[in-house]
Design a protein around this motif. Structure first.
Motif, mmCIF file in Angstrom:
data_model
loop_
_atom_site.group_PDB
_atom_site.id
_atom_site.type_symbol
_atom_site.label_atom_id
_atom_site.label_comp_id
_atom_site.label_asym_id
_atom_site.label_seq_id
_atom_site.Cartn_x
_atom_site.Cartn_y
_atom_site.Cartn_z
ATOM 1 N N UNK A 109 0.806 -1.173 -0.087
ATOM 2 C CA UNK A 109 0.045 0.007 0.015
ATOM 3 C C UNK A 109 0.864 0.979 -0.106
ATOM 4 N N UNK A 110 0.870 1.997 -1.114
ATOM 5 C CA UNK A 110 1.645 3.211 -1.262
ATOM 6 C C UNK A 110 0.748 4.391 -1.106
ATOM 7 N N UNK A 111 0.729 5.247 -2.102
ATOM 8 C CA UNK A 111 -0.206 6.455 -1.988
ATOM 9 C C UNK A 111 0.114 7.376 -3.134
ATOM 10 N N UNK A 112 -0.996 8.077 -3.591
ATOM 11 C CA UNK A 112 -0.956 8.885 -4.662
ATOM 12 C C UNK A 112 0.052 10.121 -4.639
ATOM 13 N N UNK A 113 0.598 10.603 -3.257
ATOM 14 C CA UNK A 113 1.212 11.753 -3.121
ATOM 15 C C UNK A 113 2.840 11.629 -3.707
ATOM 16 N N UNK A 114 2.968 10.280 -4.296
ATOM 17 C CA UNK A 114 4.199 10.019 -4.780
ATOM 18 C C UNK A 114 4.602 10.688 -6.167
ATOM 19 N N UNK A 115 3.343 11.202 -6.697
ATOM 20 C CA UNK A 115 3.390 11.956 -7.859
ATOM 21 C C UNK A 115 3.830 13.275 -7.888
ATOM 22 N N UNK A 116 3.721 13.883 -6.573
ATOM 23 C CA UNK A 116 3.795 15.106 -6.587
ATOM 24 C C UNK A 116 2.426 15.853 -6.911
ATOM 25 N N UNK A 117 2.825 17.219 -6.996
ATOM 26 C CA UNK A 117 1.632 18.325 -7.245
ATOM 27 C C UNK A 117 1.540 18.675 -8.707
ATOM 28 N N UNK A 135 6.935 15.936 -11.497
ATOM 29 C CA UNK A 135 7.045 16.706 -10.449
ATOM 30 C C UNK A 135 7.561 16.074 -9.161
ATOM 31 N N UNK A 136 8.254 16.508 -8.153
ATOM 32 C CA UNK A 136 8.708 15.703 -6.947
ATOM 33 C C UNK A 136 7.587 15.227 -6.169
ATOM 34 N N UNK A 137 7.813 14.273 -5.531
ATOM 35 C CA UNK A 137 6.853 14.126 -4.499
ATOM 36 C C UNK A 137 7.086 14.958 -3.184
ATOM 37 N N UNK A 138 6.135 15.382 -2.207
ATOM 38 C CA UNK A 138 6.439 15.903 -0.999
ATOM 39 C C UNK A 138 7.455 15.492 -0.240
ATOM 40 N N UNK A 139 8.139 15.841 0.774
ATOM 41 C CA UNK A 139 9.199 15.497 1.712
ATOM 42 C C UNK A 139 8.646 14.321 2.413
ATOM 43 N N UNK A 142 8.862 11.276 0.284
ATOM 44 C CA UNK A 142 9.940 11.370 -0.561
ATOM 45 C C UNK A 142 10.928 9.955 -0.660
ATOM 46 N N UNK A 143 10.802 9.122 0.550
ATOM 47 C CA UNK A 143 11.582 7.824 0.614
ATOM 48 C C UNK A 143 10.688 6.654 -0.298
ATOM 49 N N UNK A 144 9.395 7.072 -0.430
ATOM 50 C CA UNK A 144 8.592 6.089 -0.911
ATOM 51 C C UNK A 144 8.893 5.474 -2.396
ATOM 52 N N UNK A 145 9.008 6.373 -3.487
ATOM 53 C CA UNK A 145 9.420 5.936 -4.818
ATOM 54 C C UNK A 145 10.588 5.101 -4.779
ATOM 55 N N UNK A 146 11.578 5.145 -4.007
ATOM 56 C CA UNK A 146 12.641 4.294 -4.087
ATOM 57 C C UNK A 146 12.262 2.650 -3.650
ATOM 58 N N UNK A 147 11.582 2.660 -2.469
ATOM 59 C CA UNK A 147 10.668 1.508 -2.055
ATOM 60 C C UNK A 147 10.192 0.870 -2.966
ATOM 61 N N UNK A 148 9.158 1.515 -3.992
ATOM 62 C CA UNK A 148 8.292 1.132 -4.943
ATOM 63 C C UNK A 148 9.515 0.495 -6.077
ATOM 64 N N UNK A 149 10.226 1.219 -6.418
ATOM 65 C CA UNK A 149 11.366 0.362 -7.139
ATOM 66 C C UNK A 149 11.942 -0.657 -6.931
ATOM 67 N N UNK A 270 5.775 18.990 7.136
ATOM 68 C CA UNK A 270 5.634 18.068 6.119
ATOM 69 C C UNK A 270 4.483 17.709 5.965
ATOM 70 N N UNK A 271 3.639 17.446 6.966
ATOM 71 C CA UNK A 271 2.017 17.227 6.437
ATOM 72 C C UNK A 271 1.525 18.153 5.675
ATOM 73 N N UNK A 272 1.694 19.357 6.155
ATOM 74 C CA UNK A 272 1.087 20.741 5.309
ATOM 75 C C UNK A 272 1.712 20.647 3.946
ATOM 76 N N UNK A 273 2.701 20.264 3.722
ATOM 77 C CA UNK A 273 3.296 20.472 2.114
ATOM 78 C C UNK A 273 2.472 19.034 1.449
ATOM 79 N N UNK A 274 2.384 18.013 2.145
ATOM 80 C CA UNK A 274 1.805 17.176 1.603
ATOM 81 C C UNK A 274 0.284 17.245 1.237
ATOM 82 N N UNK A 275 -0.456 17.837 2.208
ATOM 83 C CA UNK A 275 -1.856 18.239 1.949
ATOM 84 C C UNK A 275 -2.105 19.403 1.053
#
Length: 317
Positions: A109-117, A135-139, A142-149, A270-275
């Motif tokens: 279970x990942x999440x769509x924030x990995x796409x960035x805004x 675009x870059x994912x929020x901080x 930011x670790x999650x794309x590497x785990x997905x790979x 960090x949460x504010x940036x993601x939201x």
């Protein structure tokens, strides 16, 4: 029946998924529990509890062998713990193949924030977290794309899939608690305004928790088929694309707050940036490849019901 181990079975997503799997009548569900109290909660829901944690893999690795688990689902959101789970499952998968068994399944279970805004349409086929990403994912993630790979790189040993739910709502509304809670407090205090760390121009991809659970069930049940076809096993789950200003105003009205709601981007948090992330997708691949049929469409339209459910889940409401 397939035997499924849920890591994070007592959480928001895990609990809903366990119920969805059991209702189908097609699966035996095991759940990792950190304490005897959590184990009792799982047993009461007809989930077979396994005492252990993501930081102590002995319990679930033993279960994978003894119970002949077919698929492990990680919906714990454990950051570094998820990387350790993957490493453990790769080794377990190697042993299983050597013994002449089928590939062990793993759904993350990942999440769509990995796409960035971005307001432009995106796809679950798009690269994330690389120089080729739009675009870059929020901080915060930011670790999650590497785990997905790393998960995708384990396909020679495991049958894998990555499911990325949009921002989830429904019942206790975990993600929305800080915002609804601030509005409720402002209502009780009879304040004339409340300030929330959100982008007033943002448009958010959203999904009800029930549709998250059904999407995961479709993925689990199609995992072996998808893995054998060369289909890229990453699926975004989203059911609506709504302006966050309308979502928050509808929530404020349902709570009974008549004052001004000010939305201000606060990227220092960090949460504010993601939201503040805006994402536009339609989950077409999940629908036609997995046969996923979401039912609970739209957050704003039924906000009165969702706020009543959220209020009922609050101990001091």
């Amino acid at each position: 029946m397939t035997r499924i181990l849920l890591i994070g079975a007592t959480g928001y997503v895990g609990s809903a998924l366990a119920s969805e799997l059991l209702r189908s009548g097609l699966h035996t569900v095991y759940g990792l529990a950190r304490s005897s109290e959590k184990a009792t909660q799982l047993a009461a829901k007809e989930i077979i509890p396994v005492l252990g944690s993501v930081t102590d893999s002995a319990a679930y690795l033993s279960l994978i062998k003894s119970a002949h688990i077919h698929t492990v689902v990680d919906c714990a959101g454990a950051n570094d713990g998820s990387a350790e789970i993957l490493r453990d499952l790769v080794e377990a998968g190697k042993e299983q193949l050597k013994a002449g068994g089928a590939k062990l399944g793993f759904v993350y279970c990942s999440g769509m924030w990995v796409h960035g805004s971005s307001f432009g349409r995106i796809s679950d086929l798009d690269p994330v977290g690389t120089v080729y990403a739009k675009t870059e994912p929020p901080r915060l993630v930011a670790w999650r794309p590497q785990l997905e790979r790393e998960i995708l790189a384990s396909r020679d040993v495991l049958d894998v899939a990555i499911v990325r739910p949009a921002e989830i709502y429904g019942r206790e509304h975990g993600l929305w608690n800080p915002f609804f809670g601030s509005i409720l407090e402002a209502t009780k205090s009879k304040k004339k305004s409340v300030r929330l760390p959100l982008d007033p121009n943002g448009r958010h991809c959203l999904i009800h928790i029930d549709d998250v659970a059904s999407g995961f069930r479709c993925m689990i049940e199609k995992l072996e088929l998808i893995s054998g076809t060369g289909v890229y096993p990453v699926f975004n789950l989203v059911t609506s694309y709504e302006p966050i200003s309308l979502v928050i105003r509808a929530a404020a009205d349902a709570i009974g707050f008549q004052g001004e709601v000010e939305l201000v981007v606060e990227k220092e948090s960090l949460f504010g940036e993601a939201m503040a992330t805006s994402i536009n997708d339609d989950s077409s691949r999940a629908k036609y490849l997995l046969g996923w049929e979401p039912k609970r469409i739209g957050f704003v339209g039924l906000m009165d019901i969702y706020i009543r459910a959220w209020l009922a889940s609050q101990p001091s409401a």
